[in-house]
Enzyme design. Structure first.
Site: not given
Ligand code: AMP
Ligand code: ZN
Length: 600
Positions: A182, A186, A223
């Site tokens: 994050h 990203h 984020d």
């Molecule tokens: P954000 O935190 O706003 O980036 O939301 C995306 C969320 O999706 C992440 O925090 C993770 O919980 C989940 N996520 C994204 N990519 C993956 C992955 N490859 N494996 C497991 N969870 C993922």
């Molecule tokens: Zn995100």
């Protein structure tokens, strides 16, 4: 006479931009400045420039000069501090940059000066210079008939210096916790993906200017100041933000609130020129979109949208926009394997660091947070099957429902390349909708067509390519899952074996002391560590027929999200530093080596 001078200026700018491509970093920046200043002189010679504009332009030039100065000074300092023994003329600039950025940071040699901004700052400078040159070019070119429509110039309401200050502050916030996943890359990745989706699905023709701005803005801030830990971790540890937001979408509330707080500062207020109504509308959309990135609302979001698609009435704009942002946020499994793998490992490392904190605090490991036992490949198959595929399938269905009628309508009315604004499915035409305009481009035959117009939208191939890539990535994880399972079994066997040999030793000891006669154990040996795992390191893509090409070139015909990754493709998501893609043999590594790589 005036036209001839303007053409001369344009030529000068063009030659400057050619130098930009071939020259070194410092030289190209100086060349740019020279171009800018020459342009100013030409404007003055023409005598048709107004004083306010002139003042603004000089201020721009000064800020670009300052930016170049800061950049160069910092480079000199860095070189002196850390790489004093590397002669600037004997080591290529690229290599020096790589040495400085990779080794100094990781080896902890660099003590970051408190006022120093992240390295990404230089991109802000580049944008700054670019905007200025673009401005000057527009002025001169408009005199030789390459005019942008006046409304385009008038509608750009964001003050550029404010935009730069705001972008810099965002970068600082995204770098605050040094997260592997994050981080600002990203943010850039998601913003670019949102942009890509809007263009390639044609949904941008359904959205107003203000809504498009809201989408881009929401993606950029979504984020902001992420702590690298999950909402649940905040709740469990009763963090300040969890208390502040009553355990509800803790991080997401913080992201949007903190980003808006930045804009309370006058010099960062990029929305200063919006009307009250537009400001409120944008804010409401941004809040809804960013809060919808809270994964705990995922299934509800999917269900609601699916239900909407079955109804005859139009799709709610805020819901559609939220789905686009949510999809972009989890879009890396829809990109090339190399990117997807690296993003996944970056996220896993972030999770594992949370696990380390949990262990230190005596808390239970959160799912996927135990670096010793998490089955990465398995978790990815589940993530793709249950989250990613349904989200992208819903996204493309939604886009179809919204965009197909627009395409039909536009082709019937034979509007210039389907560019004319039309009422959205909700039937509402807002203030901002009235300002919406397609990007027209004159053609030599006198006709007009639009760039990224509805006529160029191919939803079917957009969908097919996405699904193909997601499937291919899933297959790769399946291969790795087999090996992961083997390693797990071997680990368990080793543990059992360890227990057996301890038992045997105990038995032996007992027998020895009882009989006072030494008797050796049965000599049971651990099974040889014969099972090895083919793994991918961050530097080494799995053997892949096509990945090496993809590292530097993406197929222009490939309508997948990988296209949107040109800039981030060669950038390590772990730290935002450029990486050099090279095709290497698969490496055979032990489990320990794999873990070490993940920890790097
Ligand atoms: P954000 O935190 O706003 O980036 O939301 C995306 C969320 O999706 C992440 O925090 C993770 O919980 C989940 N996520 C994204 N990519 C993956 C992955 N490859 N494996 C497991 N969870 C993922
Ligand atoms: Zn995100």
């Amino acid at each position: 006479m005036m036209g001839a001078r303007a053409m001369e200026t344009t030529r000068e700018l063009e030659s400057t931009s050619i130098k930009y491509q071939i020259g070194g970093h410092a030289e190209k920046m100086w060349q740019r400045l020279k171009g800018i200043l020459r342009c100013l002189v030409k404007q003055l010679e023409k005598g048709d420039i107004n004083v306010v504009d002139l003042k603004k332009n000089i201020e721009y030039a000064a800020s670009v000069l300052e930016a170049v100065y800061i950049d160069e000074t910092r480079k000199l300092l860095d070189t002196e501090d850390e790489l004093s023994d590397i002669q600037s003329d004997s080591v290529p600039l690229e290599v020096r940059d790589w040495l400085a950025s990779t080794f100094t940071r990781e080896m902890g040699i660099v003590k970051r000066r408190p006022e120093e901004k992240p390295k990404f700052r230089s991109i802000v400078h580049a944008v700054q210079a670019g905007i200025f040159v673009e401005r000057m070019y527009r002025r001169t070119s408009s005199m030789v008939g390459l005019a942008y429509p006046a409304e385009v110039i008038v509608t750009f309401k964001i003050p550029v210096p404010n935009l730069i200050s705001f972008a810099e502050a965002l970068e600082v916030g995204y770098s605050k916790y040094k997260n592997p996943y994050h981080n600002l890359i990203h943010a850039a990745d998601v913003t670019q993906t949102v942009h890509y989706i809007m263009i390639h699905t044609g949904i941008m023709h359904w959205l107003t200017e203000l809504e498009i701005l809201a989408m881009i803005f929401a993606a950029a801030v979504h984020d902001y100041e992420h702590t690298g830990t999950t909402n649940n971790f905040h709740i469990q540890t009763r963090s300040d933000v969890a208390i502040l937001y009553n355990d509800r979408s803790v991080l997401e509330n913080h992201h949007v609130s903190a980003a808006y707080r930045l804009m309370q500062e006058e010099e960062m207020n990029i929305l200063a020129n919006l009307t009250k109504d537009d400001w409120r509308e944008l804010r409401s959309l941004v809040i809804e979109m960013v809060l919808s990135t809270d994964m705990s609302g995922h299934f509800q979001q999917i269900k609601t949208m699916r239900h909407t698609l079955q109804q005859t009435e139009g799709v709610d704009k805020a819901k559609a926009m939220s789905l686009i942002l949510h999809a972009a946020d989890i879009s890396h499994p829809a990109k090339s394997w190399e990117l997807h793998y690296r993003w996944t490992m970056a996220l896993m490392e972030e999770f594992f660091r949370q696990g380390d904190k949990e262990a230190a605090l005596g808390l239970q490991f959160s799912p996927l947070c135990d670096r010793k036992s998490t089955l990465v490949a398995q978790s990815q198959i589940g993530f793709i099957d249950f989250i990613v595929e349904p989200t992208f399938s819903l996204l493309t269905d939604s886009m179809e429902k919204i965009v197909m009628p627009l395409i039909e309508e536009a082709s019937k009315s034979e509007s210039p390349a389907f560019g004319t604004p039309s009422q959205n499915s909700l039937g509402a035409v807002s203030n901002a909708e009235a300002q919406r305009r397609p990007s027209f481009k004159s053609t030599s035959d006198g006709g007009t067509h639009t760039e990224n117009s509805l006529a160029t939208v191919d939803l079917m191939s957009f969908k097919d390519n996405l699904m193909k890539i997601i499937q291919a990535n899933k297959e790769r994880w399946k291969e790795l899952a087999v090996e992961e399972e083997l390693v797990k079994n071997v680990g368990e066997q080793e543990k059992d074996q360890g227990r057996n040999s301890t038992d045997a030793q105990l038995q032996e000891e007992t027998t020895r002391t009882q009989n006072e006669s030494s008797q050796g154990s049965d000599g049971t040996t651990c099974p040889p560590r014969s099972i090895v795992l083919q793994v991918v390191s961050f530097d080494t893509p799995l053997s892949d027929e096509s990945n090496s090409e993809k590292c530097t070139n993406s197929d222009p015909n490939q309508k997948d999200l990988t296209d949107a990754q040109q800039e981030t493709q060669n950038t390590d998501p772990l730290n935002g530093e450029p990486k050099h893609c090279k095709k290497t043999e698969d490496k055979v590594k032990s489990t320990e080596q794999k873990e070490a790589l993940i920890q790097n």
